[in-house]
Design a protein around this motif. Sequence first.
Motif, PDB file in Angstrom:
ATOM      1  N   ALA A 140       0.729  -1.220   0.003  1.00 18.38           N
ATOM      2  CA  ALA A 140       0.192   0.048   0.354  1.00 18.38           C
ATOM      3  C   ALA A 140       0.845   1.712  -0.123  1.00 18.38           C
ATOM      4  CB  ALA A 140      -1.368   0.208   1.354  1.00 18.38           C
ATOM      5  N   LEU A 141       1.656   1.509   0.801  1.00 17.89           N
ATOM      6  CA  LEU A 141       2.810   2.539   0.824  1.00 17.89           C
ATOM      7  C   LEU A 141       3.426   2.647  -0.307  1.00 17.89           C
ATOM      8  CD1 LEU A 141       3.577   4.365   2.712  1.00 17.89           C
ATOM      9  CD2 LEU A 141       5.669   2.879   3.638  1.00 17.89           C
ATOM     10  N   ILE A 142       3.821   0.841  -1.470  1.00 20.54           N
ATOM     11  CA  ILE A 142       5.079   1.181  -2.017  1.00 20.54           C
ATOM     12  C   ILE A 142       2.950   2.327  -3.298  1.00 20.54           C
ATOM     13  CG2 ILE A 142       5.750   0.155  -4.132  1.00 20.54           C
ATOM     14  CD1 ILE A 142       6.963  -1.418  -2.492  1.00 20.54           C
ATOM     15  N   ILE A 143       2.305   1.941  -3.655  1.00 19.43           N
ATOM     16  CA  ILE A 143       1.479   2.207  -4.505  1.00 19.43           C
ATOM     17  C   ILE A 143       1.139   4.179  -4.209  1.00 19.43           C
ATOM     18  CG2 ILE A 143      -0.799   1.846  -4.734  1.00 19.43           C
ATOM     19  CD1 ILE A 143      -0.898  -1.154  -4.414  1.00 19.43           C
ATOM     20  N   ALA A 144       0.901   4.174  -2.495  1.00 26.08           N
ATOM     21  CA  ALA A 144       0.101   5.563  -2.780  1.00 26.08           C
ATOM     22  C   ALA A 144       1.179   6.422  -2.726  1.00 26.08           C
ATOM     23  CB  ALA A 144      -0.001   5.473  -1.159  1.00 26.08           C
ATOM     24  N   THR A 145       3.151   6.053  -2.836  1.00 21.03           N
ATOM     25  CA  THR A 145       4.188   6.748  -2.731  1.00 21.03           C
ATOM     26  C   THR A 145       4.481   6.613  -4.678  1.00 21.03           C
ATOM     27  OG1 THR A 145       5.847   5.326  -2.115  1.00 21.03           O
ATOM     28  CG2 THR A 145       4.960   6.875  -0.515  1.00 21.03           C
ATOM     29  N   LYS A 146       4.369   5.938  -5.345  1.00 20.40           N
ATOM     30  CA  LYS A 146       4.386   5.408  -7.076  1.00 20.40           C
ATOM     31  C   LYS A 146       6.445   5.608  -6.578  1.00 20.40           C
ATOM     32  CE  LYS A 146       2.161   8.888  -9.587  1.00 20.40           C
ATOM     33  NZ  LYS A 146       1.916  10.035 -10.042  1.00 20.40           N
ATOM     34  N   GLY A 147       6.120   4.536  -5.324  1.00 23.42           N
ATOM     35  CA  GLY A 147       7.679   3.814  -5.266  1.00 23.42           C
ATOM     36  C   GLY A 147       8.299   4.985  -4.594  1.00 23.42           C
ATOM     37  N   ASN A 148       8.106   6.086  -4.218  1.00 25.19           N
ATOM     38  CA  ASN A 148       9.344   7.136  -3.232  1.00 25.19           C
ATOM     39  C   ASN A 148       8.858   7.080  -2.364  1.00 25.19           C
ATOM     40  OD1 ASN A 148       9.367   8.302  -5.763  1.00 25.19           O
ATOM     41  ND2 ASN A 148       8.011   8.877  -6.267  1.00 25.19           N
ATOM     42  N   LEU A 149       9.772   5.890  -1.768  1.00 30.31           N
ATOM     43  CA  LEU A 149       9.149   5.406  -0.030  1.00 30.31           C
ATOM     44  C   LEU A 149       9.863   5.959   0.638  1.00 30.31           C
ATOM     45  CD1 LEU A 149       9.214   1.287  -0.266  1.00 30.31           C
ATOM     46  CD2 LEU A 149       7.687   3.230   0.058  1.00 30.31           C
ATOM     47  N   LEU A 150      11.135   6.845   0.165  1.00 33.41           N
ATOM     48  CA  LEU A 150      12.396   7.363   1.100  1.00 33.41           C
ATOM     49  C   LEU A 150      10.881   8.875   1.554  1.00 33.41           C
ATOM     50  CD1 LEU A 150      16.317   6.756  -0.097  1.00 33.41           C
ATOM     51  CD2 LEU A 150      14.231   5.472   1.850  1.00 33.41           C
ATOM     52  N   THR A 151      11.080   9.318   0.340  1.00 35.47           N
ATOM     53  CA  THR A 151      10.304  10.770   0.036  1.00 35.47           C
ATOM     54  C   THR A 151       9.026  10.705   1.007  1.00 35.47           C
ATOM     55  OG1 THR A 151       9.491  10.761  -2.218  1.00 35.47           O
ATOM     56  CG2 THR A 151      11.845  11.951  -0.627  1.00 35.47           C
ATOM     57  N   LEU A 152       8.227   9.862   0.777  1.00 36.20           N
ATOM     58  CA  LEU A 152       7.042   9.683   1.761  1.00 36.20           C
ATOM     59  C   LEU A 152       6.083  10.673   0.966  1.00 36.20           C
ATOM     60  CD1 LEU A 152       7.357   8.331   4.878  1.00 36.20           C
ATOM     61  CD2 LEU A 152       6.964   7.296   3.218  1.00 36.20           C
ATOM     62  N   ASP A 153       6.042  11.076  -0.744  1.00 34.75           N
ATOM     63  CA  ASP A 153       5.752  12.059  -1.477  1.00 34.75           C
ATOM     64  C   ASP A 153       4.909  11.090  -2.143  1.00 34.75           C
ATOM     65  OD1 ASP A 153       4.647  13.950  -3.424  1.00 34.75           O
ATOM     66  OD2 ASP A 153       5.697  13.585  -4.325  1.00 34.75           O
ATOM     67  N   PHE A 154       3.240  11.636  -1.133  1.00 33.82           N
ATOM     68  CA  PHE A 154       1.630  11.169  -1.766  1.00 33.82           C
ATOM     69  C   PHE A 154       1.081  11.536  -3.382  1.00 33.82           C
ATOM     70  CE2 PHE A 154       2.509   9.753   2.438  1.00 33.82           C
ATOM     71  CZ  PHE A 154       2.667   8.291   2.482  1.00 33.82           C
ATOM     72  N   VAL A 155       0.777  11.535  -3.754  1.00 33.51           N
ATOM     73  CA  VAL A 155      -0.697  12.325  -4.339  1.00 33.51           C
ATOM     74  C   VAL A 155      -1.161  13.119  -4.061  1.00 33.51           C
ATOM     75  CG1 VAL A 155      -1.958  12.237  -6.592  1.00 33.51           C
ATOM     76  CG2 VAL A 155       0.107  10.491  -6.059  1.00 33.51           C
ATOM     77  N   SER A 156      -2.837  12.282  -3.576  1.00 30.59           N
ATOM     78  CA  SER A 156      -2.824  13.184  -1.950  1.00 30.59           C
ATOM     79  C   SER A 156      -2.974  13.063  -0.587  1.00 30.59           C
ATOM     80  CB  SER A 156      -4.216  13.303  -2.510  1.00 30.59           C
ATOM     81  OG  SER A 156      -5.468  13.364  -2.110  1.00 30.59           O
ATOM     82  N   PRO A 157      -2.615  13.016  -0.411  1.00 26.47           N
ATOM     83  CA  PRO A 157      -2.208  12.025   1.340  1.00 26.47           C
ATOM     84  C   PRO A 157      -3.846  12.329   1.850  1.00 26.47           C
ATOM     85  CG  PRO A 157      -0.648  14.085   1.618  1.00 26.47           C
ATOM     86  CD  PRO A 157      -1.827  13.909   0.173  1.00 26.47           C
ATOM     87  N   LEU A 158      -4.680  13.342   1.402  1.00 22.61           N
ATOM     88  CA  LEU A 158      -5.766  13.076   2.060  1.00 22.61           C
ATOM     89  C   LEU A 158      -6.785  11.504   1.061  1.00 22.61           C
ATOM     90  CD1 LEU A 158      -8.524  13.790   3.884  1.00 22.61           C
ATOM     91  CD2 LEU A 158      -9.368  15.297   1.427  1.00 22.61           C
ATOM     92  N   GLY A 159      -6.596  11.694   0.282  1.00 22.79           N
ATOM     93  CA  GLY A 159      -7.229  10.919  -0.762  1.00 22.79           C
ATOM     94  C   GLY A 159      -6.731   9.519   0.163  1.00 22.79           C
ATOM     95  N   VAL A 160      -5.237   9.068   0.059  1.00 24.31           N
ATOM     96  CA  VAL A 160      -4.657   7.732   0.698  1.00 24.31           C
ATOM     97  C   VAL A 160      -5.805   7.681   2.374  1.00 24.31           C
ATOM     98  CG1 VAL A 160      -2.583   6.614   1.871  1.00 24.31           C
ATOM     99  CG2 VAL A 160      -2.342   7.803  -0.439  1.00 24.31           C
ATOM    100  N   GLY A 161      -5.651   8.597   2.192  1.00 22.92           N
ATOM    101  CA  GLY A 161      -5.753   8.479   4.021  1.00 22.92           C
ATOM    102  C   GLY A 161      -7.734   8.306   4.027  1.00 22.92           C
ATOM    103  N   LEU A 162      -8.623   8.752   3.219  1.00 17.78           N
ATOM    104  CA  LEU A 162     -10.046   8.113   2.859  1.00 17.78           C
ATOM    105  C   LEU A 162      -9.527   6.918   2.492  1.00 17.78           C
ATOM    106  CD1 LEU A 162     -11.247  11.405   1.282  1.00 17.78           C
ATOM    107  CD2 LEU A 162     -11.672  10.504   3.382  1.00 17.78           C
ATOM    108  N   ALA A 163      -9.262   6.546   1.887  1.00 20.20           N
ATOM    109  CA  ALA A 163      -8.760   5.100   0.897  1.00 20.20           C
ATOM    110  C   ALA A 163      -9.004   3.257   2.370  1.00 20.20           C
ATOM    111  CB  ALA A 163      -8.088   4.893  -0.269  1.00 20.20           C
ATOM    112  N   LEU A 164      -7.933   4.349   3.139  1.00 18.81           N
ATOM    113  CA  LEU A 164      -7.276   2.943   3.946  1.00 18.81           C
ATOM    114  C   LEU A 164      -8.679   3.611   4.676  1.00 18.81           C
ATOM    115  CD1 LEU A 164      -3.825   4.013   4.115  1.00 18.81           C
ATOM    116  CD2 LEU A 164      -4.791   2.441   2.921  1.00 18.81           C
ATOM    117  N   LEU A 165      -9.163   4.537   4.948  1.00 13.66           N
ATOM    118  CA  LEU A 165     -10.374   4.080   6.166  1.00 13.66           C
ATOM    119  C   LEU A 165     -11.430   3.737   5.900  1.00 13.66           C
ATOM    120  CD1 LEU A 165     -11.098   5.387   8.886  1.00 13.66           C
ATOM    121  CD2 LEU A 165     -12.037   7.940   8.032  1.00 13.66           C
TER     122      LEU A 165
END
Length: 291
Positions: free
Chosen positions: A139-164
């Motif tokens: 899930a982390l790989i998908i949410a960051t497009k593979g940028n695990l070190l930078t934790l650069d999310f396309v939309s933090p709110l969108g990721v949070g809503l999907a996981l919620l």
Amino acid sequence: MIKNQKTATLFALLAVLMWSTVATAFKVTLLYFSALQMLFVASLTSSLVLLIICYQQGKLNLLKESFLKRPYFYLLMGAINPFLYYSLLFQAYDLLPAQQAQSLNYTWAITLSLLAVPVLGQKLRRNDVIAITLGYLGALIIATKGNLLTLDFVSPLGVGLALLSTILWACYWIFNSKNDADPIASLSLCFLCSLPMILVSVMVFDDISMTAWQGWLGATYIGLFEMGLAFVAWLTALKYAESTSKISNLIFISPFVSLLLLNFIIGETIYPATIIGLVLIIVGLLIQKKN
């Protein structure tokens, strides 16, 4: 009902095919309707479909009996699903690429195993721990497009809503685990109880005037297949199945077919990180299923 694995497989594949199309349908419909508007039309459609099925199966009397027996239970279940669950999920699809929202949603089974510990008093097995690790890493790989070190999310709110939304879906199944009522009648009651909640939400927080025919077409399709017939086909498959494990494994075809449709129909570029992350989630779920 006489067990027949071929019939079970046919119904299961039918359900998988329907579920494979909905991510594309979500994304297209959101071009014309808001998340709440789409939810209202889809829920209205699925409620009508489920009522027709109950009528054909002679289960309309079960609706009244089941509701009078446990009215607050069905009001709570309707509030969770479809109201809150799909409200969050559709909003996540509105904020994220469909491939991300869909893949993150597949972690619900892992969320279920976590919630079962405090709610049902179950213990985590070694396989559960491995599945949780792989699932949320994916899930982390998908949410960051593979940028695990930078934790650069396309939309933090969108990721949070999907996981919620996965938490709500897991809660729905946990609360239903001890419900001995007919599954189709119960599902129908959940949708019927949720309709007034959804309608009020649209009137208060959105716009009830929905004029785009494309939105109506898409939301009706979602209600007919994602929320209605797909669940009925899946429940029918489980009734016919001689081996439920063989049937349940077919569900893992859906996200990969869905990715192909997203790329082919709406032209969404599929990121390599999505494939890697989705594979990790699926492997984790398969490990979790082993005894």
